[in-house]
Design a protein around this motif. Structure first.
Motif, PDB file in Angstrom:
ATOM      1  N   PHE A 145       0.846  -1.198   0.000  1.00 42.09           N
ATOM      2  CA  PHE A 145       0.000   0.000   0.000  1.00 42.09           C
ATOM      3  C   PHE A 145       0.882   1.247   0.000  1.00 42.09           C
ATOM      4  N   ASN A 146       0.534   2.190  -0.878  1.00 38.82           N
ATOM      5  CA  ASN A 146       1.229   3.469  -0.885  1.00 38.82           C
ATOM      6  C   ASN A 146       0.210   4.590  -1.069  1.00 38.82           C
ATOM      7  N   GLY A 147       0.670   5.822  -1.113  1.00 37.58           N
ATOM      8  CA  GLY A 147      -0.235   6.954  -1.241  1.00 37.58           C
ATOM      9  C   GLY A 147      -0.446   7.664   0.086  1.00 37.58           C
ATOM     10  N   TYR A 148      -1.432   8.562   0.115  1.00 43.35           N
ATOM     11  CA  TYR A 148      -1.723   9.361   1.306  1.00 43.35           C
ATOM     12  C   TYR A 148      -3.070   8.945   1.886  1.00 43.35           C
ATOM     13  N   ARG A 149      -3.120   8.816   3.199  1.00 43.44           N
ATOM     14  CA  ARG A 149      -4.351   8.426   3.881  1.00 43.44           C
ATOM     15  C   ARG A 149      -4.694   9.435   4.965  1.00 43.44           C
ATOM     16  N   ASP A 150      -5.945   9.403   5.382  1.00 46.33           N
ATOM     17  CA  ASP A 150      -6.380  10.229   6.503  1.00 46.33           C
ATOM     18  C   ASP A 150      -5.542   9.854   7.735  1.00 46.33           C
ATOM     19  N   PRO A 151      -5.012  10.827   8.473  1.00 47.15           N
ATOM     20  CA  PRO A 151      -4.180  10.516   9.637  1.00 47.15           C
ATOM     21  C   PRO A 151      -4.882   9.644  10.672  1.00 47.15           C
ATOM     22  N   GLU A 152      -6.211   9.705  10.721  1.00 51.91           N
ATOM     23  CA  GLU A 152      -6.954   8.913  11.702  1.00 51.91           C
ATOM     24  C   GLU A 152      -7.294   7.517  11.186  1.00 51.91           C
ATOM     25  N   PHE A 153      -6.984   7.251   9.932  1.00 53.09           N
ATOM     26  CA  PHE A 153      -7.380   5.977   9.319  1.00 53.09           C
ATOM     27  C   PHE A 153      -6.221   4.983   9.338  1.00 53.09           C
ATOM     28  N   GLU A 154      -6.535   3.744   9.697  1.00 51.31           N
ATOM     29  CA  GLU A 154      -5.538   2.674   9.652  1.00 51.31           C
ATOM     30  C   GLU A 154      -6.077   1.519   8.825  1.00 51.31           C
ATOM     31  N   ILE A 155      -5.233   0.994   7.949  1.00 52.85           N
ATOM     32  CA  ILE A 155      -5.623  -0.146   7.116  1.00 52.85           C
ATOM     33  C   ILE A 155      -5.721  -1.391   7.986  1.00 52.85           C
ATOM     34  N   SER A 156      -6.813  -2.123   7.849  1.00 47.95           N
ATOM     35  CA  SER A 156      -6.995  -3.368   8.603  1.00 47.95           C
ATOM     36  C   SER A 156      -6.279  -4.500   7.868  1.00 47.95           C
ATOM     37  N   ILE A 157      -5.105  -4.839   8.353  1.00 44.67           N
ATOM     38  CA  ILE A 157      -4.313  -5.891   7.710  1.00 44.67           C
ATOM     39  C   ILE A 157      -5.056  -7.222   7.738  1.00 44.67           C
ATOM     40  N   LYS A 158      -5.762  -7.498   8.828  1.00 40.93           N
ATOM     41  CA  LYS A 158      -6.507  -8.756   8.931  1.00 40.93           C
ATOM     42  C   LYS A 158      -7.559  -8.852   7.828  1.00 40.93           C
ATOM     43  N   ASP A 159      -8.304  -7.775   7.611  1.00 42.71           N
ATOM     44  CA  ASP A 159      -9.326  -7.782   6.560  1.00 42.71           C
ATOM     45  C   ASP A 159      -8.692  -7.965   5.188  1.00 42.71           C
ATOM     46  N   VAL A 160      -7.546  -7.330   4.990  1.00 40.48           N
ATOM     47  CA  VAL A 160      -6.852  -7.452   3.706  1.00 40.48           C
ATOM     48  C   VAL A 160      -6.435  -8.899   3.463  1.00 40.48           C
ATOM     49  N   MET A 161      -5.876  -9.551   4.485  1.00 44.07           N
ATOM     50  CA  MET A 161      -5.398 -10.929   4.339  1.00 44.07           C
ATOM     51  C   MET A 161      -6.522 -11.893   4.006  1.00 44.07           C
ATOM     52  N   ASP A 162      -7.743 -11.531   4.362  1.00 43.34           N
ATOM     53  CA  ASP A 162      -8.895 -12.397   4.092  1.00 43.34           C
ATOM     54  C   ASP A 162      -9.446 -12.224   2.674  1.00 43.34           C
ATOM     55  N   CYS A 163      -8.861 -11.303   1.907  1.00 43.49           N
ATOM     56  CA  CYS A 163      -9.409 -10.998   0.578  1.00 43.49           C
ATOM     57  C   CYS A 163      -9.018 -12.007  -0.494  1.00 43.49           C
ATOM     58  N   GLY A 164      -7.960 -12.769  -0.262  1.00 42.81           N
ATOM     59  CA  GLY A 164      -7.501 -13.698  -1.294  1.00 42.81           C
ATOM     60  C   GLY A 164      -6.213 -14.369  -0.881  1.00 42.81           C
ATOM     61  N   ASN A 165      -5.452 -14.846  -1.867  1.00 46.17           N
ATOM     62  CA  ASN A 165      -4.197 -15.554  -1.611  1.00 46.17           C
ATOM     63  C   ASN A 165      -3.077 -14.537  -1.408  1.00 46.17           C
ATOM     64  N   ILE A 166      -3.035 -13.969  -0.230  1.00 40.02           N
ATOM     65  CA  ILE A 166      -2.078 -12.896   0.046  1.00 40.02           C
ATOM     66  C   ILE A 166      -0.945 -13.435   0.914  1.00 40.02           C
ATOM     67  N   VAL A 167       0.271 -13.214   0.432  1.00 42.37           N
ATOM     68  CA  VAL A 167       1.456 -13.709   1.127  1.00 42.37           C
ATOM     69  C   VAL A 167       1.956 -12.691   2.142  1.00 42.37           C
ATOM     70  N   THR A 168       2.116 -11.448   1.696  1.00 38.19           N
ATOM     71  CA  THR A 168       2.591 -10.395   2.588  1.00 38.19           C
ATOM     72  C   THR A 168       1.845  -9.094   2.294  1.00 38.19           C
ATOM     73  N   VAL A 169       1.758  -8.244   3.311  1.00 36.15           N
ATOM     74  CA  VAL A 169       1.182  -6.907   3.174  1.00 36.15           C
ATOM     75  C   VAL A 169       2.180  -5.905   3.747  1.00 36.15           C
ATOM     76  N   ILE A 170       2.519  -4.908   2.953  1.00 37.76           N
ATOM     77  CA  ILE A 170       3.424  -3.848   3.394  1.00 37.76           C
ATOM     78  C   ILE A 170       2.676  -2.518   3.301  1.00 37.76           C
ATOM     79  N   ASP A 171       2.613  -1.794   4.408  1.00 39.62           N
ATOM     80  CA  ASP A 171       1.916  -0.507   4.448  1.00 39.62           C
ATOM     81  C   ASP A 171       2.931   0.619   4.382  1.00 39.62           C
ATOM     82  N   GLU A 172       3.018   1.263   3.224  1.00 42.98           N
ATOM     83  CA  GLU A 172       3.922   2.399   3.048  1.00 42.98           C
ATOM     84  C   GLU A 172       3.136   3.698   2.859  1.00 42.98           C
ATOM     85  N   THR A 173       1.869   3.699   3.292  1.00 46.46           N
ATOM     86  CA  THR A 173       1.059   4.913   3.170  1.00 46.46           C
ATOM     87  C   THR A 173       1.576   5.989   4.113  1.00 46.46           C
TER      88      THR A 173
END
Length: 354
Positions: A272-300
């Motif tokens: 993940f990259n780009g700009y996000r709302d300072p109060e918003f956090e990406i739910s890694i757990k929800d992301v991992m449930d979306c498909g065959n995901i090996v790793t998630v890196i948050d660079e927002t």
């Protein structure tokens, strides 16, 4: 002469075995190999070359029997194989003394050997690993002694610890084709008449991109070859841009659409990259449930309004910190990260969140 060149199949490997969606990956590797043999049975070639690491480790006797049975189903195809560094022939190996089907040529010697195949007007050269590391350039000094025949070298290696290969020197030996294994990424070099087939299936997270085999036609007049995608799955690097208005539900929906478009069977490394709302956090757990995901890196990066934050915090440590950077604009990437992450940490500390 028509041939298929494969290798680094790694039967017995179980990639991503801890993930629920990958519990059958070990079986899939066997199934892809079986599918290749069935393809050859339906569309015969003269030679199947397996350039090492057929197995991920020492094969069991029953595994050798299973593989040999598959070879026996394509009796009109000469099968040429060797042991690589993963399935090296060590003391007590079931490779020793195994009786292969009549159409199989196992290059089991620890030194380069030559086998003539008169019905194909061909000679095949190669060796098997008898230890996991070989630092000598074992292929560098071969001289083809039957230039009237089609000469093929089966060469597993290519790095400092696994038979370094001098491509120019090998090319001068007189081979009509050099079938290489060990490097999992497919690569073809028409100038030197050689190719890495890559792994038939991706074996670890670094095996990104298409995986398959080399199909070729060779005679004394020339060589033509091409890469053929064949794997059930691929590792895919996915860059996902987040906006300041993003929500976790939106991210899940967009990811699902991308996976449907690019292949639901594929395995993804999501950044993940780009700009996000300072109060918003990406739910890694929800992301991992979306498909065959090996790793998630948050660079927002939090989308702070630094001018406003500075004006509201001139008299405290947060304002002093931001002020140091506002005087330095434009900022380089490292300074930008320091500003964003430092501001986030100080803001949370002031709010009692850390």
């Amino acid at each position: 002469m028509r041939f298929i060149h494969t290798g680094d199949i790694h039967l017995g490997a179980m990639p991503e075995s801890r993930k629920e969606w990958a519990k059958n990956r070990g079986d899939e590797i066997w199934q892809t190999f079986e599918r290749l043999i069935k393809k050859i049975k339906a569309q015969p070639v003269d030679m199947l070359i397996i350039a090492g690491d057929l197995f991920h480790r020492q094969p069991l006797l029953r595994e050798l029997k299973e593989v040999d049975y598959l070879f026996s189903t394509i009796p009109e195809t000469k099968v040429v194989l060797c042991a690589g560094n993963h399935d090296a022939i060590k003391k007590g190996s079931f490779y020793d003394g195994f009786k292969w089907s009549d159409n199989v040529i196992f290059l089991g010697s620890e030194n380069v050997q030559k086998v003539e195949i008169s019905e194909l007007n061909a000679c095949v050269y190669g060796l098997s690993y008898h230890q996991t590391e070989i630092t000598d350039g074992m292929y560098d000094h071969i001289i083809v002694d039957r230039p009237d025949m089609i000469n093929i070298l089966v060469a597993h290696g290519g790095d400092e610890k696994h038979i370094p290969i001098n491509k120019k020197r090998v090319a001068m030996s007189g081979f009509d084709y050099v079938a290489m294994g060990h490097i999992h990424k497919p690569f073809m070099d028409e100038k030197y008449k050689m190719a890495y087939c890559g792994s038939l299936e991706p074996i670890d997270v670094n095996d990104t991109g298409e995986r398959g085999y080399i199909y070729g036609e060779v005679d004394k007049k020339g060589l033509e070859f091409e890469f053929v995608p064949f794997s059930k799955r691929q590792y895919v690097d996915l860059d996902f841009t987040v906006t300041p208005n993003a929500t976790n539900m939106e991210i899940r929906h967009r990811l699902s659409d991308i996976f449907n478009e690019r292949g639901k069977d594929n395995m993804y490394r999501v950044t993940f990259n780009g700009y996000r709302d300072p109060e918003f956090e990406i739910s890694i757990k929800d992301v991992m449930d979306c498909g065959n995901i090996v790793t998630v890196i948050d660079e927002t990066i939090p989308d702070f309004d630094f001018e406003e934050m500075y004006a509201d915090n001139k008299d405290n440590i947060l304002g002093m910190f931001i002020g140091q950077y506002l005087d330095k604009e434009p900022l380089n990437p490292l300074q930008q990260k320091a500003l964003y992450y430092g501001t986030k940490a100080l803001s949370q500390a002031m709010e009692g969140k850390v």
